[in-house]
Design an enzyme around this catalytic site. Structure first.
Site, PDB file in Angstrom:
ATOM      1  N   LYS A 277     -13.440  -1.716 -13.260  1.00 18.37           N
ATOM      2  CA  LYS A 277     -13.939  -2.881 -12.534  1.00 18.37           C
ATOM      3  C   LYS A 277     -14.483  -3.941 -13.486  1.00 18.37           C
ATOM      4  CE  LYS A 277     -12.815  -1.458  -8.483  1.00 18.37           C
ATOM      5  NZ  LYS A 277     -11.774  -2.155  -7.698  1.00 18.37           N
TER       6      LYS A 277
ATOM      7  N   ASP B  81       0.847  -1.192   0.000  1.00 17.19           N
ATOM      8  CA  ASP B  81       0.000   0.000   0.000  1.00 17.19           C
ATOM      9  C   ASP B  81       0.879   1.237   0.000  1.00 17.19           C
ATOM     10  OD1 ASP B  81      -2.026   2.007   0.559  1.00 17.19           O
ATOM     11  OD2 ASP B  81      -3.252   0.401   1.387  1.00 17.19           O
TER      12      ASP B  81
ATOM     13  N   ASP C   7       3.376   1.948  -4.535  1.00 19.38           N
ATOM     14  CA  ASP C   7       2.249   2.398  -5.346  1.00 19.38           C
ATOM     15  C   ASP C   7       2.008   1.320  -6.398  1.00 19.38           C
ATOM     16  OD1 ASP C   7       0.507   3.607  -7.157  1.00 19.38           O
ATOM     17  OD2 ASP C   7       1.479   5.569  -7.039  1.00 19.38           O
ATOM     18  N   VAL C   8       0.830   0.717  -6.422  1.00 26.52           N
ATOM     19  CA  VAL C   8       0.591  -0.390  -7.344  1.00 26.52           C
ATOM     20  C   VAL C   8       0.632   0.049  -8.802  1.00 26.52           C
ATOM     21  CG1 VAL C   8      -0.727  -1.754  -5.684  1.00 26.52           C
ATOM     22  CG2 VAL C   8      -1.932  -0.139  -7.195  1.00 26.52           C
TER      23      VAL C   8
ATOM     24  N   THR D  95     -17.033   1.295   3.702  1.00 27.90           N
ATOM     25  CA  THR D  95     -15.590   1.485   3.828  1.00 27.90           C
ATOM     26  C   THR D  95     -15.279   2.965   4.030  1.00 27.90           C
ATOM     27  OG1 THR D  95     -15.315   1.828   1.449  1.00 27.90           O
ATOM     28  CG2 THR D  95     -15.185  -0.448   2.259  1.00 27.90           C
TER      29      THR D  95
ATOM     30  N   ASN E 128      -6.303  -5.768  -4.441  1.00 26.51           N
ATOM     31  CA  ASN E 128      -7.461  -5.061  -3.896  1.00 26.51           C
ATOM     32  C   ASN E 128      -7.362  -3.544  -4.027  1.00 26.51           C
ATOM     33  OD1 ASN E 128      -9.820  -4.649  -1.847  1.00 26.51           O
ATOM     34  ND2 ASN E 128      -8.057  -3.589  -0.935  1.00 26.51           N
TER      35      ASN E 128
ATOM     36  N   TYR F 287     -14.129   4.583 -13.146  1.00 23.64           N
ATOM     37  CA  TYR F 287     -14.074   3.539 -12.125  1.00 23.64           C
ATOM     38  C   TYR F 287     -14.829   2.297 -12.588  1.00 23.64           C
ATOM     39  CZ  TYR F 287     -14.993   1.277  -7.580  1.00 23.64           C
ATOM     40  OH  TYR F 287     -15.087   0.389  -6.552  1.00 23.64           O
TER      41      TYR F 287
END
Length: 247
Positions: free
Chosen positions: A145, A32, A49-50, A175, A76, A141
């Site tokens: 997905k 993360d 950082d992914v 969340t 995730n 977004y």
């Protein structure tokens, strides 16, 4: 003891998932960009950082070298920006795609190389019901997905039978990301459109990830699993007045 990587495990679904595996006795590493909360417990944090493919590769290689195996890797990490289609900026859209889609691809690609070499492994990811149908205010977004489900099918076809691949598409989950973008009124409106009458907790999604990684799910690969309290089952998911949706 399995070695498990969870990206974006400093909060939300990722944190709950990392904790679930750790509580089961697994060795868990959180990738993360931000530090974990004080509840991080035994989960090891590697700052990365992914969207940085080289950084992801280095982190995955480090975990594999230190612990000798990669058993479960869960992509995730994700971000969202609430904006109408006429307000999307290039910078925002590229960042959403870099994290949500290319970040999954980077983590899976580098982890898969080790899994193929060792002859086993499970690749999982967080998608969203937003990828199954249109939701206002999250076009970029939503597209990322939907793409994660396509990645899962393709990775499964190429890596079977030794590496299993699947994604989980949560509905509304309470969340920190959801709380940051929604007022109480928007949350209540969303709940009215869910047959279960409420948001899921991150722990409920974590339980499903834990099941998919278990040998009991050994015949499961290439699939997308919807965990949404019935939200996408029928007409209750008509376009929301102001709430939209994000996971």
């Amino acid at each position: 003891m399995r070695t498990v990587i969870v990206s974006g495990a400093s909060s939300g679904i990722g944190e709950a998932t990392a904790q679930r595996f750790a509580q089961a006795g697994d060795r868990v590493v959180n990738l993360d960009v931000k530090p974990p909360s004080e509840a991080g417990g035994p989960v090891r944090w590697i700052q990365v950082d992914v969207a940085d493919w080289e950084g992801v590769r280095a982190a995955v290689d480090e975990v594999r070298a230190q612990y000798g195996a990669l058993d479960v890797v869960i992509a995730n990490a994700g971000i969202s920006v609430r904006h109408g289609v006429l307000d999307i900026t290039e910078a925002d859209a590229r960042r959403v795609v870099d994290v949500n889609l290319l970040g999954v691809l980077a983590l899976w690609r580098h982890a898969a190389a080790h899994m193929v070499a060792q002859g086993h492994g499970v690749l999982l990811a967080t998608a969203s019901v937003n990828g199954l149908r249109g939701y206002p205010f999250y076009a970029d977004y939503n597209a990322t997905k939907a793409a994660i489900a396509a990645l899962a099918r393709t990775f499964a076809l190429e890596l079977s039978p030794n590496v299993r691949v699947a994604c989980v598409s949560p509905g509304a989950v309470l969340t920190p990301m959801q709380r940051a973008e929604y007022t109480d009124e928007m949350l209540e409106e969303t709940n009215r459109n869910i047959p279960a009458g409420r948001h899921a907790s991150p722990q409920e999604i974590a339980e499903f990830f834990h099941f998919l990684a278990d040998p009991r799910a050994a015949f499961v690969t290439g699939q997308e699993f919807v965990v949404d309290g019935g939200e996408t089952a029928g007409a209750t998911t008509a376009v929301f007045g102001t709430a939209g949706a994000t996971r």
